[in-house]
Design a protein around this motif. Structure first.
Motif, mmCIF file in Angstrom:
data_model
loop_
_atom_site.group_PDB
_atom_site.id
_atom_site.type_symbol
_atom_site.label_atom_id
_atom_site.label_comp_id
_atom_site.label_asym_id
_atom_site.label_seq_id
_atom_site.Cartn_x
_atom_site.Cartn_y
_atom_site.Cartn_z
ATOM 1 N N LEU A 128 0.839 -1.199 0.000
ATOM 2 C CA LEU A 128 0.000 0.000 0.000
ATOM 3 C C LEU A 128 0.873 1.247 0.000
ATOM 4 O O LEU A 128 1.841 1.341 0.757
ATOM 5 N N SER A 129 0.516 2.208 -0.832
ATOM 6 C CA SER A 129 1.195 3.500 -0.833
ATOM 7 C C SER A 129 0.378 4.505 -0.027
ATOM 8 O O SER A 129 -0.800 4.265 0.284
ATOM 9 N N ASN A 130 0.984 5.643 0.290
ATOM 10 C CA ASN A 130 0.241 6.701 0.969
ATOM 11 C C ASN A 130 -0.922 7.196 0.111
ATOM 12 O O ASN A 130 -1.985 7.548 0.624
ATOM 13 N N GLU A 131 -0.724 7.189 -1.199
ATOM 14 C CA GLU A 131 -1.814 7.588 -2.100
ATOM 15 C C GLU A 131 -2.964 6.597 -2.034
ATOM 16 O O GLU A 131 -4.138 7.004 -2.015
ATOM 17 N N ASP A 132 -2.658 5.293 -1.976
ATOM 18 C CA ASP A 132 -3.717 4.291 -1.845
ATOM 19 C C ASP A 132 -4.541 4.542 -0.582
ATOM 20 O O ASP A 132 -5.774 4.520 -0.614
ATOM 21 N N VAL A 133 -3.845 4.764 0.529
ATOM 22 C CA VAL A 133 -4.528 4.990 1.802
ATOM 23 C C VAL A 133 -5.424 6.222 1.716
ATOM 24 O O VAL A 133 -6.594 6.202 2.118
ATOM 25 N N LEU A 161 -4.413 -10.394 -13.174
ATOM 26 C CA LEU A 161 -5.215 -10.486 -11.964
ATOM 27 C C LEU A 161 -5.003 -9.241 -11.103
ATOM 28 O O LEU A 161 -3.864 -8.814 -10.862
ATOM 29 N N VAL A 162 -6.102 -8.651 -10.651
ATOM 30 C CA VAL A 162 -6.049 -7.463 -9.796
ATOM 31 C C VAL A 162 -7.043 -7.642 -8.650
ATOM 32 O O VAL A 162 -7.915 -8.517 -8.693
ATOM 33 N N GLN A 180 -9.062 0.013 -7.603
ATOM 34 C CA GLN A 180 -8.284 -1.139 -8.053
ATOM 35 C C GLN A 180 -6.865 -1.088 -7.480
ATOM 36 O O GLN A 180 -6.219 -0.037 -7.485
ATOM 37 N N LEU A 181 -6.388 -2.243 -7.004
ATOM 38 C CA LEU A 181 -5.043 -2.382 -6.463
ATOM 39 C C LEU A 181 -4.288 -3.450 -7.241
ATOM 40 O O LEU A 181 -4.820 -4.533 -7.509
#
Length: 245
Positions: A128-133, A161-162, A180-181
Motif C-alpha cells: 500500500l502507498s500513501n496515495e492508496d490509503v 489479476l487485480v 483497483q489495487l
C-alpha cells in the motif's frame, strides 16, 4: 520524555474509537499493546520500539479518558508510574504547564486478547502507498452512510489479476465506488465482504505510515500492516457475517 505526538499516534492506532481496555507492556524500552474490538471482528497489536519508560505493565481501562488527558499536553511529555509494592496504580503525565494523573485499572478488568491462526497462504498480497490509503479513505467518505465493502479479485483489460475494493450496497441500482489495487494476486473469482467503516478508521489512524501491506485470504481474513520510523501496527479483520453483496 516522550513526544505528545508520538503518544497520540500510539493511542489512535489501537483505540480506533472502540478499544477502551488494554495493557501497555513496556520491556527494554519497547512498548507493545495487544487489542481486540468489543465485537471481536478486529484483533491486532501496536509496537513502539523507542518508548523511554522502565519495564512495567499498565492496565488502561478507559483509553478515551487517557487520550483526553494527553490531548491537552504540548511538546514533550514526562511519564512517571506510581506503584504500590510492584503494582502500577497511577500514570502521571506532565509538560511545561500541566501535571495530570490517570488512575490505572485492576489487571483483571482488562480483557484477554487471543491469537490469530494465519492461513498458510494469502491469495492477495499488496503493498500500500500513501496515495492508496488517502484514496481509499476518500472513497469511503463519499459513501459515508454505507458500511458495506467487498474485496474482489478479477482481471483487468490486459488480463492481469487485480484486486478491486468495492464500496456500496450490493443492489443493482445503488451507488458504488470501485478502487483497483495491483500486486501479487494469485487467484481470481474471490469475493469477501468487510466493514468499510472500521476499514476507514484503521487507515485514518495510519495515514502517517511510511510503508504498508494488505493481505487477503479467501476464507474471510484481511491483514493490514503499517510502519513508521517508531511505530509498527498490525490488524486482522474478519469478514462481515451479513451483507448485501
Amino acid at each position: 520524555m516522550i513526544a505528545k505526538s508520538l503518544l497520540s499516534s500510539i493511542i489512535s492506532k489501537y483505540y480506533l474509537g472502540t478499544n477502551e481496555s488494554v495493557k501497555w507492556v513496556v520491556n527494554n524500552n519497547n512498548l507493545e499493546i495487544n487489542f481486540i474490538s468489543p465485537s471481536k471482528d478486529v484483533i491486532g497489536h501496536v509496537i513502539c520500539e523507542n518508548f523511554q519508560l522502565d519495564n512495567t505493565v499498565l492496565p488502561i481501562y478507559d483509553t478515551k479518558k487517557l487520550n483526553n488527558l494527553v490531548s491537552i499536553c504540548q511538546g514533550d511529555v514526562l511519564i512517571e508510574v506510581e506503584k504500590i509494592n510492584t503494582v502500577a496504580t497511577k500514570l502521571n503525565l506532565s509538560d511545561m504547564h500541566f501535571n495530570l494523573t490517570y488512575a490505572l485499572s485492576d489487571m483483571l478488568l482488562i480483557p484477554k486478547v487471543g491469537s490469530v491462526n494465519e492461513p498458510n497462504e494469502w491469495e492477495v498480497e499488496i503493498d500500500l502507498s500513501n496515495e492508496d490509503v488517502s484514496q481509499l479513505i476518500r472513497a469511503k467518505s463519499a459513501l459515508s452512510d454505507v458500511d458495506n465493502m467487498v474485496f474482489k479479485t478479477t482481471t483487468d483489460l490486459d488480463g492481469n489479476l487485480v484486486c478491486e475494493i468495492v464500496f456500496g450496497d450490493g443492489h443493482g441500482h445503488s451507488n458504488k465506488i470501485t478502487y483497483q489495487l495491483m500486486g501479487n494476486v494469485k487467484e481470481g473469482g474471490i469475493s469477501v465482504p468487510f466493514d468499510s467503516s472500521m476499514f476507514k478508521t484503521i487507515l485514518s489512524a495510519n495515514k502517517d505510515m511510511e510503508s504498508g501491506t494488505l493481505k487477503l485470504a479467501k476464507g474471510g481474513l484481511l491483514q493490514l500492516r503499517f510502519n513508521t520510523d517508531e511505530i509498527s501496527s498490525e490488524y486482522f479483520m474478519i469478514r462481515k457475517a451479513e451483507t448485501d453483496f
